[in-house]
Scaffold this active site. Structure first.
Site, short mmCIF file in Angstrom:
data_model
loop_
_atom_site.label_atom_id
_atom_site.label_comp_id
_atom_site.label_asym_id
_atom_site.label_seq_id
_atom_site.Cartn_x
_atom_site.Cartn_y
_atom_site.Cartn_z
N ASP A 1 -1.04 1.49 -4.25
CA ASP A 1 -1.95 0.49 -4.81
C ASP A 1 -3.33 1.05 -5.11
O ASP A 1 -4.24 0.31 -5.50
CB ASP A 1 -2.06 -0.72 -3.87
CG ASP A 1 -2.72 -0.37 -2.54
OD1 ASP A 1 -2.57 0.78 -2.07
OD2 ASP A 1 -3.38 -1.26 -1.95
N SER B 1 0.82 -1.20 0.00
CA SER B 1 0.00 0.00 0.00
C SER B 1 0.86 1.26 0.00
O SER B 1 1.59 1.52 -0.94
CB SER B 1 -0.97 -0.04 1.18
OG SER B 1 -1.91 1.00 1.09
N ASP C 1 -2.15 6.47 -3.40
CA ASP C 1 -1.01 5.77 -2.81
C ASP C 1 -0.54 4.71 -3.81
O ASP C 1 -0.98 4.70 -4.96
CB ASP C 1 -1.38 5.16 -1.46
CG ASP C 1 -2.51 4.14 -1.56
OD1 ASP C 1 -3.21 4.12 -2.59
OD2 ASP C 1 -2.69 3.35 -0.62
N ASP D 1 -5.86 2.14 -3.39
CA ASP D 1 -7.06 2.01 -2.58
C ASP D 1 -7.31 3.30 -1.80
O ASP D 1 -8.39 3.50 -1.25
CB ASP D 1 -7.01 0.79 -1.65
CG ASP D 1 -5.92 0.87 -0.60
OD1 ASP D 1 -5.01 1.73 -0.71
OD2 ASP D 1 -5.96 0.04 0.34
#
Length: 476
Positions: free
Chosen positions: A249, A105, A247, A251
């Protein structure tokens, strides 16, 4: 093999606040990921798994290792490839399989990890996480026989399906203009996803840090205020209607205005409540670190607010069908779309309202009466790590009456103290890094300044008392 895992010092704890995030190779490596994949296969959730990964330098090797473990346990693996974490959840629900995202992440580049989703698209709840941890460290964990091994396929087209379906959900009802939207992709997994979707929405995406690069050479993948505002002159030079920053990834999503700078996450959450909650009955679930504007906007729509553990709001969505929205800073779950956190969905919703209303996103917030209260967020990284728990407990104890007698205490995820003037402070230990985090909000800037100074002084005093040291301070 089991000795190998214990020798890494994990005990029976792999999962943190949101999935597994550990340092490579001292804490996570291909051998461990093989065992994790094999352990997940033992849950019996599905005979199919869909895997995406982010741009980290170690993501491909850990992807293949995790796939090998799943296949050794009889699960057919469908490799989607480089894609945002929400695509793993989308694929799991669509294909009735297990979703896997190989990502750390927003953590620094030396970290990597795993997030898992069940066949309904829910991130694994703590019960499933515990089963996986116990199986990983069980000597009896072993592959199935030769005739039961799973197969390996590639499924890159799922990314296009995800974009098309998300567009159908969020497409504008009218177009007032074609705004420029700056999209900072953090050299992560969404460079080929979010800009394409925003272009379909009618916006003109101007991309920054769009090339995948696991070294994250320009900025840290965590879209914090202090990180993003250092680039505000660059962003604002094209006069965008908003700046959207992911960020690693995707999400998460942070939002900036070219004039006003970083937009507090609470206001963004309140906007989503206002945009999606109208005419609905039920409740809004938010994390414990959210402020009063969330309650104000929910109340306008007759929605109740429940605060819950940071990183675990999906558990409430799984339990309660009456939840309209679940959110925490940077993150949104909209159950009508799916029960997963989705930063690309956030970008689409903001793009839609900007396209429809013909004004900057910050102006939309003002028109809707979504206020900003003075706030501060900061994290202290401590050394040595063994002192972290003791320092954390002492700080929580000492801060309780620092700003008066609390009128409310919330102890579900750290220690939150609310005071009669509307101010509050939360101290909690990070679930992913050796950090103690502080969250503060106040009715005035003067009161907030007093709180920040007091917290800073208390941290330095307590750290010294335990012969520890503050290695790093981050703000935002």
């Amino acid at each position: 093999m089991v000795y190998y895992c214990f020798n890494r010092g994990f005990g029976l704890r792999l999962f943190g606040t949101a999935g597994i995030r550990l340092r490579y190779p001292g804490e996570i490596d291909p051998v461990l990921c093989y065992r994790i994949g094999l352990a997940v296969s033992r849950l019996g959730l599905s005979r199919k798994a869909f895997i995406v990964h982010d741009s980290r330098t170690t993501s491909q090797v850990l992807t293949l290792a995790t796939a090998a473990g799943l296949m050794a346990g009889g699960v057919d693996v469908y490799l989607v490839g480089l894609a945002p974490t929400p695509v793993a959840a989308y694929a799991a629900k669509r294909g009735r399989g297990v979703g896997v995202s190989v990502t750390a992440s927003h953590n620094p580049p030396e970290y990597n990890g795993l997030k898992f989703y069940d066949p309904e698209g829910f991130e694994f709840v703590r019960g499933l996480e515990k089963e996986v941890e116990e199986a990983v460290f069980n000597k009896a964990l072993s592959p199935l026989g030769w005739s039961e091994a799973g197969r390996f396929y590639t499924e890159p087209g799922l990314v296009d399906d995800y974009v098309e379906d998300l567009y159908e959900l969020t497409r504008p009802r009218k177009m007032a203009w074609r705004p420029v939207l700056v999209v900072d992709l953090a050299n992560g997994a969404a460079g080929h996803v979010t800009p394409a979707l925003l272009r379909m929405m009618g916006a003109i995406p101007l991309t920054v840090n769009a090339n995948p690069d696991g070294f994250f050479p320009v900025r840290t993948p965590e879209p914090r205020k202090d990180v993003l505002e250092s680039y505000i002159d660059l962003y604002s030079s094209v006069k965008p209607a908003a700046v959207l920053a992911h960020d690693g990834d995707a999400d998460r999503l942070a939002v900036l205005d070219p004039v006003e700078g970083f937009i507090k996450q609470d206001r963004v959450i309140a906007f989503f409540i206002d945009e999606l909650g109208g005419g609905s009955k039920g409740k809004v679930v938010v994390s414990v670190d959210t402020g009063r504007v969330v309650d104000e906007v929910a109340e306008r729509h007759g929605l109740s607010v429940e605060r819950y553990l940071l990183g675990k709001t999906h558990e409430k969505v799984k339990e309660d069908p009456d939840i309209v929205i679940a959110a925490e800073p940077w993150k949104l779950i909209y159950p009508r779309w799916g029960p997963w956190v989705d930063g690309v969905l956030q970008a689409a919703l903001i793009s839609r309202v900007v396209v429809e209303e013909g004004k900057r996103f910050a102006e939309v917030l003002k028109d809707r009466g979504i206020k900003e209260y003075p706030w501060d967020r900061r994290s202290y990284k401590l050394r040595p790590e063994e002192k972290l728990d003791a320092v954390y407990r002492r700080l929580a104890e000492n801060l309780r009456n620092k700003f008066g007698e609390p009128v409310k205490e919330t102890l579900i995820d750290g220690y939150r103290y609310d005071y009669d003037d509307g101010s509050w402070v939360l101290v909690r230990r990070s679930g992913t890094e050796p950090k103690i985090r502080f969250y503060m909000e106040a009715p005035s800037r003067d009161k907030l300044k007093t709180m920040v100074v007091a917290v800073e002084s208390e941290v330095r005093r307590t750290v010294g008392e335990y012969s520890a040291m503050v290695e790093e301070v981050t703000v935002g």
